[in-house]
Motif scaffolding. Structure first.
Motif, PDB file in Angstrom:
ATOM      1  N   UNK A 275       5.271 -15.846  -0.022  1.00  0.00           N
ATOM      2  CA  UNK A 275       5.334 -14.388  -0.062  1.00  0.00           C
ATOM      3  C   UNK A 275       4.049 -13.806  -0.626  1.00  0.00           C
ATOM      4  N   UNK A 276       3.770 -12.556  -0.251  1.00  0.00           N
ATOM      5  CA  UNK A 276       2.639 -11.834  -0.826  1.00  0.00           C
ATOM      6  C   UNK A 276       2.945 -11.533  -2.294  1.00  0.00           C
ATOM      7  N   UNK A 277       1.956 -11.745  -3.139  1.00  0.00           N
ATOM      8  CA  UNK A 277       2.160 -11.619  -4.580  1.00  0.00           C
ATOM      9  C   UNK A 277       2.699 -10.245  -4.973  1.00  0.00           C
ATOM     10  N   UNK A 278       2.270  -9.205  -4.271  1.00  0.00           N
ATOM     11  CA  UNK A 278       2.704  -7.856  -4.597  1.00  0.00           C
ATOM     12  C   UNK A 278       4.075  -7.505  -4.061  1.00  0.00           C
ATOM     13  N   UNK A 279       4.712  -8.431  -3.358  1.00  0.00           N
ATOM     14  CA  UNK A 279       6.071  -8.214  -2.846  1.00  0.00           C
ATOM     15  C   UNK A 279       6.737  -9.578  -2.716  1.00  0.00           C
ATOM     16  N   UNK A 280       7.111 -10.152  -3.854  1.00  0.00           N
ATOM     17  CA  UNK A 280       7.613 -11.531  -3.881  1.00  0.00           C
ATOM     18  C   UNK A 280       8.924 -11.640  -4.637  1.00  0.00           C
ATOM     19  N   UNK A 294      16.224  -9.959  -7.280  1.00  0.00           N
ATOM     20  CA  UNK A 294      16.254  -8.545  -7.625  1.00  0.00           C
ATOM     21  C   UNK A 294      15.223  -7.798  -6.779  1.00  0.00           C
ATOM     22  N   UNK A 295      15.580  -6.647  -6.212  1.00  0.00           N
ATOM     23  CA  UNK A 295      14.640  -5.883  -5.374  1.00  0.00           C
ATOM     24  C   UNK A 295      13.401  -5.472  -6.163  1.00  0.00           C
ATOM     25  N   UNK A 296      12.266  -5.381  -5.452  1.00  0.00           N
ATOM     26  CA  UNK A 296      11.011  -4.935  -6.049  1.00  0.00           C
ATOM     27  C   UNK A 296      10.431  -3.815  -5.194  1.00  0.00           C
ATOM     28  N   UNK A 297       9.516  -3.062  -5.779  1.00  0.00           N
ATOM     29  CA  UNK A 297       8.777  -2.058  -5.022  1.00  0.00           C
ATOM     30  C   UNK A 297       7.493  -2.716  -4.532  1.00  0.00           C
ATOM     31  N   UNK A 298       7.271  -2.816  -3.216  1.00  0.00           N
ATOM     32  CA  UNK A 298       6.095  -3.532  -2.693  1.00  0.00           C
ATOM     33  C   UNK A 298       4.788  -2.918  -3.176  1.00  0.00           C
ATOM     34  N   UNK A 299       3.869  -3.781  -3.600  1.00  0.00           N
ATOM     35  CA  UNK A 299       2.518  -3.388  -3.996  1.00  0.00           C
ATOM     36  C   UNK A 299       1.544  -4.376  -3.375  1.00  0.00           C
ATOM     37  N   UNK A 300       1.477  -4.385  -2.044  1.00  0.00           N
ATOM     38  CA  UNK A 300       0.613  -5.326  -1.348  1.00  0.00           C
ATOM     39  C   UNK A 300      -0.023  -4.646  -0.150  1.00  0.00           C
ATOM     40  N   UNK A 301      -1.197  -5.137   0.232  1.00  0.00           N
ATOM     41  CA  UNK A 301      -1.867  -4.632   1.430  1.00  0.00           C
ATOM     42  C   UNK A 301      -1.314  -5.267   2.699  1.00  0.00           C
ATOM     43  N   UNK A 302      -0.474  -6.294   2.552  1.00  0.00           N
ATOM     44  CA  UNK A 302       0.077  -6.982   3.722  1.00  0.00           C
ATOM     45  C   UNK A 302       1.334  -6.223   4.158  1.00  0.00           C
ATOM     46  N   UNK A 303       1.145  -5.179   4.938  1.00  0.00           N
ATOM     47  CA  UNK A 303       2.236  -4.262   5.263  1.00  0.00           C
ATOM     48  C   UNK A 303       3.389  -4.960   5.972  1.00  0.00           C
ATOM     49  N   UNK A 304       3.094  -5.951   6.807  1.00  0.00           N
ATOM     50  CA  UNK A 304       4.127  -6.615   7.598  1.00  0.00           C
ATOM     51  C   UNK A 304       5.109  -7.382   6.707  1.00  0.00           C
ATOM     52  N   UNK A 305       4.699  -7.726   5.482  1.00  0.00           N
ATOM     53  CA  UNK A 305       5.555  -8.507   4.586  1.00  0.00           C
ATOM     54  C   UNK A 305       6.127  -7.671   3.447  1.00  0.00           C
ATOM     55  N   UNK A 306       6.075  -6.355   3.575  1.00  0.00           N
ATOM     56  CA  UNK A 306       6.478  -5.486   2.473  1.00  0.00           C
ATOM     57  C   UNK A 306       7.966  -5.177   2.498  1.00  0.00           C
ATOM     58  N   UNK A 330       3.954 -17.599  -4.197  1.00  0.00           N
ATOM     59  CA  UNK A 330       3.316 -16.356  -3.766  1.00  0.00           C
ATOM     60  C   UNK A 330       1.806 -16.520  -3.783  1.00  0.00           C
ATOM     61  N   UNK A 331       1.119 -15.716  -2.989  1.00  0.00           N
ATOM     62  CA  UNK A 331      -0.342 -15.730  -2.923  1.00  0.00           C
ATOM     63  C   UNK A 331      -0.833 -14.295  -3.016  1.00  0.00           C
ATOM     64  N   UNK A 332      -2.004 -14.123  -3.598  1.00  0.00           N
ATOM     65  CA  UNK A 332      -2.559 -12.782  -3.758  1.00  0.00           C
ATOM     66  C   UNK A 332      -3.134 -12.272  -2.438  1.00  0.00           C
ATOM     67  N   UNK A 333      -3.365 -10.979  -2.366  1.00  0.00           N
ATOM     68  CA  UNK A 333      -3.992 -10.407  -1.179  1.00  0.00           C
ATOM     69  C   UNK A 333      -5.376 -10.999  -0.965  1.00  0.00           C
ATOM     70  N   UNK A 588      -6.769  -4.182 -10.572  1.00  0.00           N
ATOM     71  CA  UNK A 588      -6.751  -3.813  -9.157  1.00  0.00           C
ATOM     72  C   UNK A 588      -6.111  -2.451  -8.938  1.00  0.00           C
ATOM     73  N   UNK A 589      -5.072  -2.144  -9.698  1.00  0.00           N
ATOM     74  CA  UNK A 589      -4.417  -0.843  -9.580  1.00  0.00           C
ATOM     75  C   UNK A 589      -5.386   0.279  -9.945  1.00  0.00           C
ATOM     76  N   UNK A 590      -6.077   0.134 -11.069  1.00  0.00           N
ATOM     77  CA  UNK A 590      -6.996   1.177 -11.515  1.00  0.00           C
ATOM     78  C   UNK A 590      -8.192   1.333 -10.580  1.00  0.00           C
ATOM     79  N   UNK A 591      -8.618   0.220  -9.973  1.00  0.00           N
ATOM     80  CA  UNK A 591      -9.756   0.272  -9.061  1.00  0.00           C
ATOM     81  C   UNK A 591      -9.364   0.768  -7.677  1.00  0.00           C
ATOM     82  N   UNK A 592      -8.051   0.900  -7.412  1.00  0.00           N
ATOM     83  CA  UNK A 592      -7.611   1.272  -6.069  1.00  0.00           C
ATOM     84  C   UNK A 592      -8.105   2.650  -5.673  1.00  0.00           C
ATOM     85  N   UNK A 593      -8.396   3.502  -6.655  1.00  0.00           N
ATOM     86  CA  UNK A 593      -8.885   4.844  -6.337  1.00  0.00           C
ATOM     87  C   UNK A 593     -10.381   4.978  -6.560  1.00  0.00           C
TER      88      UNK A 593
END
Length: 692
Positions: A275-280, A294-306, A330-333, A588-593
């Protein structure tokens, strides 16, 4: 295509929650015993011909060659575009890299719409058409939408597709081409699925049940049949696939189990669930030994796996892993995109990010020693990169040659000039710097004077991968980066025979110790201190290093940009956290903008060193990283240099604030809990503090 009217051995339906038996029906509704909607198809295996493997060998190489073990009666005419029958490709370059191992790629890119979802769509749409369905509803992360849109158009079924907000626009254009009705939801896939289900219920339309339903899952089962047949009726030791909702490996493993029970293969392979690390959610549950995810809120650039809520799929897959072996990882983006580039450049296979998640997982399983020498591995390359997200694709990849004015014949002089330009364009420079402002300044000045191609990356692993793959003529390296510092990157490049001779120029604001200076001198690199030179001087040094001409008397004048090296106009944020995974994700979150310069420190010593370089505007501090005395020491350090920066306290939900530290609360702007961290609110608060 003429289809052989072979009778299916479909004999019953089994509930996956209570194991209750029901009559054979493609759409059984709900289990009368427990009310579940999760089902599997059962077959009268005793009636399967003993020479079945020989019988199917003469049939067309599509998924429909296995009709006896598919739940479609002879009267159901397949809605087909020759799906299935994809090749099993030996990855010889990867095998050489990893040694005594057999690695195969199940190349599902060859399907009609470019992904393995065509098997699911063909089975489901065939069943719906046989029931006279004229309109259906689907929620999708991308690939299933394209597959269903194509097959529904062929079947004359109107399709309503509900998509999450992060599905690439290229996918939307494809769906529109097929005539699907597209509804884009400003939310996650799981939210889109709820809305789609309600829409279907209100309009009394068929709604695709995904992993719960029988037809699509049975279509995926044929992947296992093909792999076994292509391996001369042997089973691999591992089957690896990237997972979102889990329907793919559930179907594939069902196919392997059926073949094993029939005595056609010798074992059921171990499952590699990636799974993508941001949605695993599956990986997180497995690592904690939980029976439900437990459900998570996806935080990954891999949209197909969100897919943030896998439902019962996790429990079913965990049971398979517990029974037959395997791993959830899981693996990172970043690991995903590097694997994507490696597979394209080593094996000539261009794949979508969701597929490269599986190959990044393969590399991690090998590194962890989970896959043993001598084992046979099959990785599902689930889709093509036709509409890959733009952040994956490298720009500046093409060279441009203009030999003459349009419409005229080029002269020899024209060709000489054009070839000289081409030779200049062929020069490649890689910038490894997480400061986008500094990378932009170097790029602008370098490309103003020369036509070099300039590639830039913001972290060490991506930088090393890009240099190893591109083999640029020169590397420009910052020393302060997330994940690994510039010294580690330099050491990796200089110890690799393929990159050790590529010249490296250090451009950094980091204050160097004497031993660091000596190390850099032994590596033969030049060091430029940010803010201590004019950009034109650096460009001249780069050009001379590459052996090109540099006439300082005839330089074109370029106005100095308003930006300065070192992001003097960008606010600095320092993250202090011993958990490198947590600090990397927050970084990565802070650098996203791209509005801040973000630094990491994992000890008090590192935090003070960062403050010595330049006082941050904000410190985000994990409460468990520093002791009370260490916090006081850090506070005194930043206070001595001027007003103290705002500080956040990131605490574990299990550990409430210590009353003895309330005297420090006047420097804390706010307190945030890691387990329930609202990322959007955190970003908004940071921007309010630093930008307004």
């Amino acid at each position: 295509m003429a289809w052989e009217m072979t009778d299916s051995l479909f004999s019953a339906v089994r509930c996956l929650e209570c194991s209750g038996q029901m009559p054979a029906d493609l759409f059984p509704g709900v289990c009368p015993h427990c009310g579940s909607q999760w089902f599997d198809a059962e077959y009268d295996y005793q009636r399967l011909p003993k020479d079945w493997a020989s019988v199917i060998a003469s049939r067309p190489m599509t998924m429909w060659r296995y009709r006896e073990l598919l739940p479609f009666r002879p009267e159901i005419s397949p809605v087909s575009m020759w799906e299935g029958g994809t090749p099993l490709v030996r990855a010889v370059t990867l095998e050489k890299k990893y040694g005594n191992l057999k690695i195969y790629v199940k190349d599902e890119r060859r399907e009609p719409t470019g992904s393995f979802k065509d098997r699911q769509a063909s089975g489901t749409v065939s069943a719906l058409k046989a029931q006279g369905i004229k309109e259906m509803v689907l929620a999708s992360t991308g690939n299933a939408a394209a597959a269903y849109a194509a097959y529904c158009s062929k079947a004359g079924i109107k399709l309503w597709v509900f998509l999450a907000n992060n599905v690439p626009s290229e996918k939307l254009r494809e769906l529109a081409l097929y005539g699907a009705e597209i509804i884009k939801i400003a939310g996650t896939y799981d939210q889109a699925k709820v809305i789609a289900s309600d829409f279907a219920r209100r309009r009394n339309l068929a709604f695709d049940q995904g992993a719960k339903a029988i037809p699509g899952k049975e279509g995926f089962k044929t992947i296992a049949f093909e792999i076994a047949e292509q391996l001369d009726w042997h089973s691999p030791d591992w089957y690896i696939q990237a997972v979102s909702g889990g329907i793919g490996p559930l179907g594939v493993q069902k196919g392997f189990r059926e073949l094993f029970n029939l005595g056609l293969i010798d074992k059921v392979p171990k499952l590699g669930i990636i799974q993508a690390e941001g949605c695993a959610p599956m990986v997180q549950a497995y690592e904690q030994g939980l029976e439900e995810a437990e459900p998570v809120i996806p935080e990954t650039l891999i949209a197909v796996l969100a897919t943030g809520n896998p439902g019962l799929s996790y429990k079913l897959l965990k049971k398979l892993v517990d029974t037959h072996g395997g791993e959830f990882i899981s693996v990172s983006d970043g690991e995903t995109f590097r694997a994507m580039r490696r597979m394209a450049r080593l094996e000539g296979i261009s794949m979508e990010p969701a597929s490269s998640v599986a190959f990044a997982g393969l590399e991690n399983l090998l590194a962890l020693g989970k896959i043993k020498h001598g084992e046979t591995v099959v990785v599902n390359c689930s889709g093509h990169t036709f509409s890959a997200e733009k952040h994956v694709l490298e720009d500046r990849f093409s060279l441009h040659l203009t030999p003459s004015i349009a419409g005229s014949e080029p002269t020899l002089d024209d060709l000489d000039v054009a070839l000289a330009q081409l030779e200049e364009q062929a020069r490649a420079v890689v910038i490894i710097d997480d400061n986008p402002n500094d990378s932009r300044i170097i790029r602008r000045f370098l490309q103003h004077y020369k036509k070099y191609r300039v590639f830039d990356v913001s972290n060490g692993p991506d930088g090393i991968d890009l240099v190893q793959q591109r083999k640029p003529d020169l590397v420009i390296l910052d020393l302060t980066l997330p994940d690994m510092d510039g010294f580690m990157i330099l050491e990796r490049l200089k110890t690799d025979p393929a990159t050790r001779n590529i010249p490296v120029i250090i451009v950094s604001a980091r204050a160097l110790a004497e031993e660091e200076w000596r190390f850099l001198q032994t590596q033969g690199v030049s060091v430029w201190e940010k803010g201590g030179f004019r950009p034109q001087e650096l460009v001249g040094h780069i050009v001379r290093t590459l052996g090109d001409s540099w006439n300082t008397g005839s330089l074109r004048v370029m106005p100095s940009p308003s930006e300065k090296f070192g992001n003097s106009e960008l606010k600095r944020i320092m993250i202090v956290d011993t958990n490198k995974r947590d600090s990397r994700m927050l970084h990565q979150l802070l650098m996203s903008r791209r509005k801040f310069e973000v630094l990491e420190a994992h000890t008090l010593k590192e935090a003070i060193a960062r403050c010595n370089e330049a006082l941050p505007s904000l410190i985000i501090l994990d409460d468990e990283t520093l002791s009370r005395n260490e916090k006081t020491t850090l506070l005194n350090k930043v206070s001595a240099s001027g007003p103290p920066p705002f500080m956040f306290l990131l605490k574990s939900e299990k550990d409430p604030p210590d009353p003895s530290e309330f005297d420090l609360q006047d420097v804390y702007d706010s307190i945030w809990t890691k387990e329930v961290l609202d990322r959007n609110n955190l970003l908004s608060r940071v921007e309010t503090l630093l930008l307004e």
